[in-house]
Design a protein around this motif. Structure first.
Motif, PDB file in Angstrom:
ATOM      1  N   LYS A 212       0.812  -1.217   0.000  1.00  0.00           N
ATOM      2  CA  LYS A 212       0.000   0.000   0.000  1.00  0.00           C
ATOM      3  C   LYS A 212       0.850   1.274   0.000  1.00  0.00           C
ATOM      4  N   ARG A 213       2.167   1.119   0.162  1.00  0.00           N
ATOM      5  CA  ARG A 213       3.116   2.267   0.134  1.00  0.00           C
ATOM      6  C   ARG A 213       2.813   3.291   1.229  1.00  0.00           C
ATOM      7  N   ILE A 214       2.274   2.839   2.345  1.00  0.00           N
ATOM      8  CA  ILE A 214       1.896   3.788   3.394  1.00  0.00           C
ATOM      9  C   ILE A 214       3.116   4.516   3.957  1.00  0.00           C
ATOM     10  N   ARG A 215       4.194   3.770   4.236  1.00  0.00           N
ATOM     11  CA  ARG A 215       5.367   4.400   4.857  1.00  0.00           C
ATOM     12  C   ARG A 215       6.035   5.434   3.948  1.00  0.00           C
ATOM     13  N   PRO A 216       6.375   5.068   2.702  1.00  0.00           N
ATOM     14  CA  PRO A 216       7.013   6.089   1.848  1.00  0.00           C
ATOM     15  C   PRO A 216       6.069   7.258   1.545  1.00  0.00           C
ATOM     16  N   MET A 217       4.751   6.961   1.531  1.00  0.00           N
ATOM     17  CA  MET A 217       3.784   8.041   1.310  1.00  0.00           C
ATOM     18  C   MET A 217       3.831   9.021   2.484  1.00  0.00           C
ATOM     19  N   LEU A 218       3.945   8.485   3.696  1.00  0.00           N
ATOM     20  CA  LEU A 218       4.068   9.344   4.876  1.00  0.00           C
ATOM     21  C   LEU A 218       5.332  10.206   4.775  1.00  0.00           C
TER      22      LEU A 218
ATOM     23  N   LEU B 145       9.504   2.323  12.815  1.00  0.00           N
ATOM     24  CA  LEU B 145       9.786   2.606  11.400  1.00  0.00           C
ATOM     25  C   LEU B 145       8.779   3.613  10.837  1.00  0.00           C
ATOM     26  N   LEU B 146       7.548   3.528  11.316  1.00  0.00           N
ATOM     27  CA  LEU B 146       6.543   4.483  10.860  1.00  0.00           C
ATOM     28  C   LEU B 146       6.906   5.903  11.299  1.00  0.00           C
ATOM     29  N   THR B 147       7.389   6.017  12.524  1.00  0.00           N
ATOM     30  CA  THR B 147       7.826   7.331  13.009  1.00  0.00           C
ATOM     31  C   THR B 147       9.046   7.799  12.217  1.00  0.00           C
ATOM     32  N   ALA B 148       9.978   6.890  11.962  1.00  0.00           N
ATOM     33  CA  ALA B 148      11.155   7.249  11.164  1.00  0.00           C
ATOM     34  C   ALA B 148      10.745   7.678   9.754  1.00  0.00           C
TER      35      ALA B 148
ATOM     36  N   ALA C  70      12.337   7.869   1.259  1.00  0.00           N
ATOM     37  CA  ALA C  70      11.060   7.149   1.129  1.00  0.00           C
ATOM     38  C   ALA C  70      11.295   5.761   0.538  1.00  0.00           C
ATOM     39  N   CYS C  71      12.124   5.689  -0.503  1.00  0.00           N
ATOM     40  CA  CYS C  71      12.422   4.390  -1.123  1.00  0.00           C
ATOM     41  C   CYS C  71      13.184   3.495  -0.147  1.00  0.00           C
ATOM     42  N   ALA C  72      14.147   4.076   0.560  1.00  0.00           N
ATOM     43  CA  ALA C  72      14.927   3.288   1.525  1.00  0.00           C
ATOM     44  C   ALA C  72      13.990   2.644   2.545  1.00  0.00           C
ATOM     45  N   ILE C  73      13.033   3.427   3.033  1.00  0.00           N
ATOM     46  CA  ILE C  73      12.109   2.906   4.049  1.00  0.00           C
ATOM     47  C   ILE C  73      11.207   1.816   3.474  1.00  0.00           C
ATOM     48  N   GLU C  74      10.765   1.979   2.248  1.00  0.00           N
ATOM     49  CA  GLU C  74       9.931   0.932   1.650  1.00  0.00           C
ATOM     50  C   GLU C  74      10.739  -0.358   1.451  1.00  0.00           C
ATOM     51  N   PHE C  75      12.024  -0.225   1.113  1.00  0.00           N
ATOM     52  CA  PHE C  75      12.869  -1.423   0.972  1.00  0.00           C
ATOM     53  C   PHE C  75      13.038  -2.116   2.328  1.00  0.00           C
ATOM     54  N   ILE C  76      13.207  -1.320   3.380  1.00  0.00           N
ATOM     55  CA  ILE C  76      13.356  -1.915   4.718  1.00  0.00           C
ATOM     56  C   ILE C  76      12.061  -2.613   5.129  1.00  0.00           C
ATOM     57  N   HIS C  77      10.936  -1.958   4.867  1.00  0.00           N
ATOM     58  CA  HIS C  77       9.642  -2.574   5.184  1.00  0.00           C
ATOM     59  C   HIS C  77       9.477  -3.894   4.413  1.00  0.00           C
ATOM     60  N   THR C  78       9.819  -3.883   3.133  1.00  0.00           N
ATOM     61  CA  THR C  78       9.662  -5.089   2.314  1.00  0.00           C
ATOM     62  C   THR C  78      10.567  -6.220   2.809  1.00  0.00           C
ATOM     63  N   TYR C  79      11.823  -5.881   3.138  1.00  0.00           N
ATOM     64  CA  TYR C  79      12.730  -6.920   3.672  1.00  0.00           C
ATOM     65  C   TYR C  79      12.122  -7.545   4.919  1.00  0.00           C
ATOM     66  N   SER C  80      11.512  -6.701   5.782  1.00  0.00           N
ATOM     67  CA  SER C  80      10.983  -7.239   7.041  1.00  0.00           C
ATOM     68  C   SER C  80       9.820  -8.196   6.771  1.00  0.00           C
TER      69      SER C  80
END
Lengths: 322, 322
Positions: free
Chosen positions: B63-69, B212-215, B88-98
């Motif tokens: 849903k791309r919520i984190r990079p959208m934030l 991660l959401l706060t970050a 934003a991309c870095a965070i989405e990659f971290i979310h996906t890895y998790s």
């Protein structure tokens, strides 16, 4: 040790000097162990199980070759070599994470490393995966920690300009990723059961082992403020050392000291791993190593004075028996 | 969608404005998808299997919520919101890895996510572990890449001072590690089959999801040059959003739309996961969510004008059905 001593006498090193250099390396190992301990989360803080698993693998008897290269390289260019402690620790954490994940049943499926049960045998697969993840992340946390954070080497590390820290950071991240260690590990998985050409083996090992080893030395040089010309020389030497590292590993799997290595020999052949020995035979692999040694020593000498400890480490890497 | 619309009318949002805001979010999603595609290694470059696995999970319908934030937060403070694309991309990659690692048999053992086979079902466990490792590393590579590297948002990102980049880097690394996501995941593993108190559940979820959401939001604010006071407000809002995120996830496992979620409901109960529903019951969990919503909206409003798109995203996060 016999071979190493032979080599040392051939290259004209005196015994008292060797003893002195080995003392230097020993004292640096103690510095590194204490710094690694400092940067790891406490076993008393929650989640204890995770911190215990991280610490178990970092203190499972590793030879500290990579962080030692970082420190010794920094020493070539500055008296304040403690500036290289944070990147040295980061690199050792990345190396340790890679071993934990490589040992997993879905990868090399190893039950023992250095004579001790591997992480997943001790803590279960879930925690082993997470301990690896946490160590990789911790590496980047250390490198970017704000200047007010306490820690070994922090005083000098603070003075490294932010631009240079970012460069160092990038080199380590790239060396650990798809264009480095992880990319090489995938090639390794995919080469199992095949007999690749030597050039493919070279590429695979340059990625899997050489990239992080080169980053170890380059980050020491960068933290110490080394200029571009000297950085090129460091890189040329590191690439040869990285290549040799895997060649020697493959030799050790056939003729190493199983007791010292803490694992059975012959694992490569058993798992049909692509190795220099399976590719070129034992004699040719030894000759590849000896040719690399001559080139590496030449590159190291071009760096001028103060390379004694690095030379001792080089001799060990090329002619170790564990 | 019924609940979301109800909530919107209660809070007095007009329909045409909602449509406009949803358009903004849609256009940002396209920007993000294109940037993620740019920063991922090509499927045609070796090792193809690894790159394919990385891309598969990044483009598996998130849903791309984190990079959208990250993007929307940057937009509060600068017109050059593209500066936030690399983090934003870095965070989405971290979310996906998790997600890839969490789905592994040794962890949550999930065969499907968003209606598609999970990474290890598609590519095998070894490659799934490595694809996760590679995505985590790639995140840090993007953040530290030298300024001459081409890429979406790079032009503005270049102007972010190195000190601030390091700070942003540190916040993301810490949020992903033992004091954040990985620490929370370990607590989650260890809480299975137990019935923890709500405060323990809060701590676990603040680490696992909230950090991660706060970050995500803080790194958008930092990239945009936001000052300390505004950063505090962003943080206060993000913490509430992060808490709510997990509360809603737990609710969805009971009353979500299985078709839209692409996975069966009731997995938490089946696996005896510690969840707000198992801990407090359905009705009380709904009330926890509603109370968090009121506080979150108040915090968001304190940020002043320009928060429309963030409000739409907030409404979605609190009252989504998938």
């Amino acid at each position: 040790m016999k071979k190493q001593n032979e080599r040392m006498s051939v290259t004209g090193m005196k015994n008292s000097r060797t003893v002195e250099l080995e003392k230097i390396i020993k004292s640096r190992t103690a510095v590194l162990d204490s710094a690694l301990d400092h940067y790891l989360p406490s076993e008393n803080a929650p989640p204890q199980s995770l911190h215990k698993a991280m610490r178990y693998s970092v203190f499972a008897g590793g030879k500290r070759i990579r962080p030692m290269l970082t420190l010794l390289t920094a020493e070539l260019f500055t008296r304040e070599h403690e500036t290289a402690i944070p990147p040295a620790c980061a690199i050792e954490f990345i190396h340790t994470y890679s071993l934990i994940h490589d040992d997993l049943p879905a990868m090399d499926d190893d039950d023992y490393r250095r004579g001790k049960p591997t992480s997943h045998k001790m803590f279960g697969e879930g925690l082993a995966v997470l301990a690896g993840d946490a160590l990789l992340t911790l590496a980047f946390e250390i490198l970017s920690a704000p200047v007010f954070t306490e820690g070994p080497g922090r005083k000098y590390w603070e003075r490294v300009p932010s631009e240079r820290k970012l460069q160092l950071f990038f080199e380590i991240a790239r060396a650990a990723g798809v264009k480095g260690m992880v990319g090489g590990q995938v090639m390794d998985l995919e080469a199992e059961g095949k007999k690749p050409r030597t050039d493919l083996l070279d590429t695979m090992n340059d990625l899997k082992t050489g990239a992080l080893l080169t980053a170890s030395m380059r980050s020491g040089a960068l933290a110490a403020g080394c200029g571009p010309e000297e950085l090129d020389k460091v890189t040329a030497f590191a690439l040869l050392l990285g290549r040799a590292f895997q060649v020697v590993d493959d030799l050790l799997d056939v003729e190493g000291d199983a007791g010292k290595m803490g694992k059975a020999k012959g694992a490569d052949a058993h798992k049909k791993k692509a190795s220099y020995v399976s590719c070129c035979g034992l004699q040719e692999t030894r000759e590849i190593r000896d040719r690399l040694y001559v080139r590496a020593v030449r590159e190291l000498e071009s760096l001028g004075k103060g390379t004694g400890a690095l030379r001792t480490l080089t001799d060990f890497i090329f002619y170790r028996d564990f």
